[in-house]
Design a protein around this motif. Structure first.
Motif, mmCIF file in Angstrom:
data_model
loop_
_atom_site.group_PDB
_atom_site.id
_atom_site.type_symbol
_atom_site.label_atom_id
_atom_site.label_comp_id
_atom_site.label_asym_id
_atom_site.label_seq_id
_atom_site.Cartn_x
_atom_site.Cartn_y
_atom_site.Cartn_z
ATOM 1 N N GLU A 219 81.329 76.589 7.459
ATOM 2 C CA GLU A 219 80.726 77.315 6.336
ATOM 3 C C GLU A 219 80.843 76.513 5.036
ATOM 4 O O GLU A 219 79.888 76.420 4.258
ATOM 5 C CB GLU A 219 81.411 78.672 6.185
ATOM 6 C CG GLU A 219 80.815 79.548 5.092
ATOM 7 C CD GLU A 219 81.498 80.899 4.991
ATOM 8 O OE1 GLU A 219 81.293 81.583 3.969
ATOM 9 O OE2 GLU A 219 82.235 81.266 5.938
ATOM 10 N N THR B 172 77.766 74.753 2.956
ATOM 11 C CA THR B 172 77.559 75.004 1.524
ATOM 12 C C THR B 172 77.524 73.697 0.756
ATOM 13 O O THR B 172 76.679 73.503 -0.132
ATOM 14 C CB THR B 172 78.696 75.901 0.980
ATOM 15 O OG1 THR B 172 78.733 77.118 1.718
ATOM 16 C CG2 THR B 172 78.483 76.201 -0.494
ATOM 17 N N TYR C 195 77.887 69.412 -5.492
ATOM 18 C CA TYR C 195 78.970 70.312 -5.076
ATOM 19 C C TYR C 195 80.326 69.756 -5.509
ATOM 20 O O TYR C 195 81.141 70.465 -6.112
ATOM 21 C CB TYR C 195 78.934 70.494 -3.561
ATOM 22 C CG TYR C 195 80.001 71.422 -3.031
ATOM 23 C CD1 TYR C 195 79.784 72.789 -2.956
ATOM 24 C CD2 TYR C 195 81.225 70.927 -2.589
ATOM 25 C CE1 TYR C 195 80.751 73.654 -2.470
ATOM 26 C CE2 TYR C 195 82.207 71.775 -2.094
ATOM 27 C CZ TYR C 195 81.965 73.134 -2.045
ATOM 28 O OH TYR C 195 82.937 73.973 -1.568
#
Length: 626
Positions: free
Chosen positions: A310, A314, A35
């Protein structure tokens, strides 16, 4: 739900005590996983380009081509004949600001009948270019100098344009810095991008110099804020062990942007088109709105848990990790904690600028840090501005001046944890200063040697400028770190207004700016030796610890090149290249072989002091990154 500054301060302290700080969470969900890599390579690093383009495309908008006085009365002759007849020739060059004061209409009638009178009389009176100028457009098709006649009596105007650009910087850093902490990193980034595009649009449509200069102030508002916002997002997304790597990588991408600018300016010689190409394509960055995340640190400390959760979920999912189930619940419970009156009173007292100079040792360190920062910033930006003036090809000179920064960044990365901070800064600034001053002994026609010395000095000051920031962060105590860095950087930023005038002096004597910058660099480097070394030392936390740190500094300490490791040393800055692991009393042959190999992965995972440069609520305030 929003929380005031004191509530957020309490949140930060309590969540750290409970092990719920983001720096504790990131190792569980990935410090530098897939990420973070996607965000870094695809979003944050490309966002470095607009800042370099906006800061330095102005140098090429103001290209000064060869020029001479316009003589309408000799329109029946070709350009070379007009110049040979009407422009004084002295010292192997035609005058740029004078012409012969002759009635060319009458003269043309005489010479049309008697060609023998078609000769130059050097005793003719001279006058200024009352009818304007003729510009040689062989190399430069269009520039603000050509369009607005910024030559001769108005030749300082391009310098004033650089001053206008630099005036906007401090204002923008403070303004966007405040917005960065109030409305968030993401919204501030796009507001900054909009400001840059607005200023560039006004630049493109400028009809006179003052319109153009005003538009450059607007562009200057975004420099260096446009670079720093995605930089801070990157630092807040990765774990402490990778912030040093991200810092160096961001600097390298910024430099790559400057190298790209050199190629663009070589291909495009029209200033309006150049401004369009170096600004309008960044409209595509608005698509980042759908991909650039808000800083989860900022969201958590603003009480926006659902959004932060959130993003963190993720992050964990993309990194193939799991977010601890207790994280959100524990943090919510700490956020809603009600403090007593005594706790409120204890939080109301915030350090101020007077604390930086309230005691002798802190006063001395603050002064020396500020002077050294001023020298670094002035010389670095000054040499960057001056690069097109050196060599026979301004585009190639600018390209090389950017290219030499990359090895200096990598070199700093390798040596800072071996030789410390003091001597590398001193050595780099001394090399820069000596190379600049050596140009005095170089013949005026030896352009290549002058260029080589310039490139060495630029590489050295780039390395020094990279070191001064973490060095200053380690010298200031945690209680004053953000304030101290912000104050030193803002005072040092005054040099940005002076720099264009220093480079302007080169129009009379090419190496004079190099001499001035060389002296500034040497003085800054020598004074920096008086600062105490921070390598292997525990960082000071309180103002009292900051006063005690380096108080017993001696001449022996000043002359010591390689820092000593204290008997009890806590690595709280850059991690040792061996990761500061305690060695067992006896090692197996396999362990010995393994410990002797220094992998690039360990180097990438050097811990950065930048994780301590935060506000009281735990977030990195961009105002302090000027």
């Amino acid at each position: 739900m929003e929380y005031n500054v004191y509530e957020k301060d309490e949140i930060y302290k309590e969540t750290k005590d409970d092990g719920m700080d983001m720096d504790d969470l990131l190792p569980q969900v990935g410090e530098f996983g897939r990420y973070q890599k996607l965000m870094l390579w695809c979003v944050c690093l490309p966002a470095c380009f607009p800042c370099g383009f906006g800061a330095f495309n102005q140098l090429f908008m103001a290209d000064i081509p060869d020029h001479w006085c316009k003589v309408p009365g000799l329109s029946f002759l070709d350009e070379n004949e007009r110049k040979n007849l009407s422009i004084p020739y002295d010292n192997n060059t035609f005058s740029k600001c004078e012409r012969y004061a002759v009635n060319w209409t009458e003269f043309s009638e005489i010479t049309s009948e008697n060609s023998e009178f078609f000769t130059v009389n050097t005793s003719w009176p001279k006058e200024k270019c009352v009818d304007g100028w003729v510009y040689d457009k062989t190399e430069v098709v269009s520039s603000i100098v050509i369009d607005f006649d910024l030559v001769c009596d108005r030749d300082i105007y391009p310098t004033l344009g650089l001053v206008a650009l630099n005036i906007g910087g401090p204002i923008g850093v403070y303004t966007f810095g405040r917005l960065n902490d109030i409305i968030g990193r993401k919204k501030t980034f796009f507001l900054c991008l909009t400001t840059l595009l607005l200023g560039s649009g006004l630049t493109i449509t400028a009809q006179n110099f003052w319109w153009w200069a005003g538009s450059r102030i607007i562009v200057g508002l975004t420099i260096p804020a446009m670079y720093q916002i995605p930089f801070i997002i990157s630092l807040e997304l990765v774990g402490p062990n990778y912030r040093s790597f991200v810092t160096v990588l961001t600097c390298i991408f910024y430099t790559i942007g400057l190298m790209m600018l050199a190629g663009i300016t070589y291909l495009i010689r029209d200033w309006v088109t150049l401004c369009q190409v170096t600004s309008l394509p960044f409209i595509i960055y608005y698509f980042y709105w759908f991909y650039l995340p808000e800083s989860p640190r900022w969201l958590l400390l603003r009480g926006r848990f659902e959004e932060a959760s959130e993003i963190l979920e993720t992050l964990a999912r993309v990194n193939k990790k799991e977010l601890p189930d207790s994280f959100k619940q524990k943090l919510k419970r700490k956020i809603t904690h009600v403090r007593t009156t005594s706790e409120e009173e204890a939080l109301k007292r915030n350090p101020g600028c007077l604390d930086l100079c309230g005691t002798p040792n802190m006063r001395l360190k603050t002064t020396l840090i500020t002077v050294n920062w001023f020298a670094n910033e002035t010389v670095y930006v000054g040499l960057s501005y001056y690069s097109p003036s050196l060599g026979t090809d301004e585009y190639l000179s600018f390209f090389f001046s950017a290219l030499v920064e990359i090895p200096s960044y990598l070199g700093c990365w390798l040596i800072m944890d071996k030789w410390g901070r003091r001597w590398p800064i001193f050595t780099c600034m001394l090399i820069c200063g000596v190379c600049c001053l050596t140009t005095v002994a170089i013949p005026n026609d030896d352009v290549k040697t002058t260029l080589v010395l310039y490139l060495i000095s630029k590489s050295a000051i780039s390395a020094s400028f990279l070191i001064i920031y973490p060095f200053a962060g380690e010298l200031y105590p945690t209680q004053l770190r953000g304030l101290g860095i912000g104050t030193s950087a803002y005072i040092a930023g005054l040099g940005l207004v002076i720099i264009p005038f220093i480079t302007y002096l080169g129009s009379e004597w090419l190496i004079l700016p190099l001499i001035i910058m060389g002296l500034i660099s040497i003085i800054g480097g020598v004074l920096g030796l008086r600062l105490p070394e921070t390598l292997h030392h525990k960082l000071p936390q309180s103002i009292e610890e900051g006063e005690e740190f380096g108080k017993d500094f001696s001449l022996e300490d000043c002359l010591r090149c390689i820092p000593l490791r204290p008997a009890t040393s806590a690595v709280t800055s850059y991690e040792d290249l061996e990761l500061a692991e305690a060695a067992p009393s006896e090692k197996t042959p396999l362990e010995k072989d393994s410990s002797s190999r220094k992998s690039i992965r360990k180097l990438v995972r050097q811990q950065s002091v930048m994780d301590t440069q935060k506000s009281s609520d735990g977030t990195m305030q961009m105002t302090y990154w000027f």
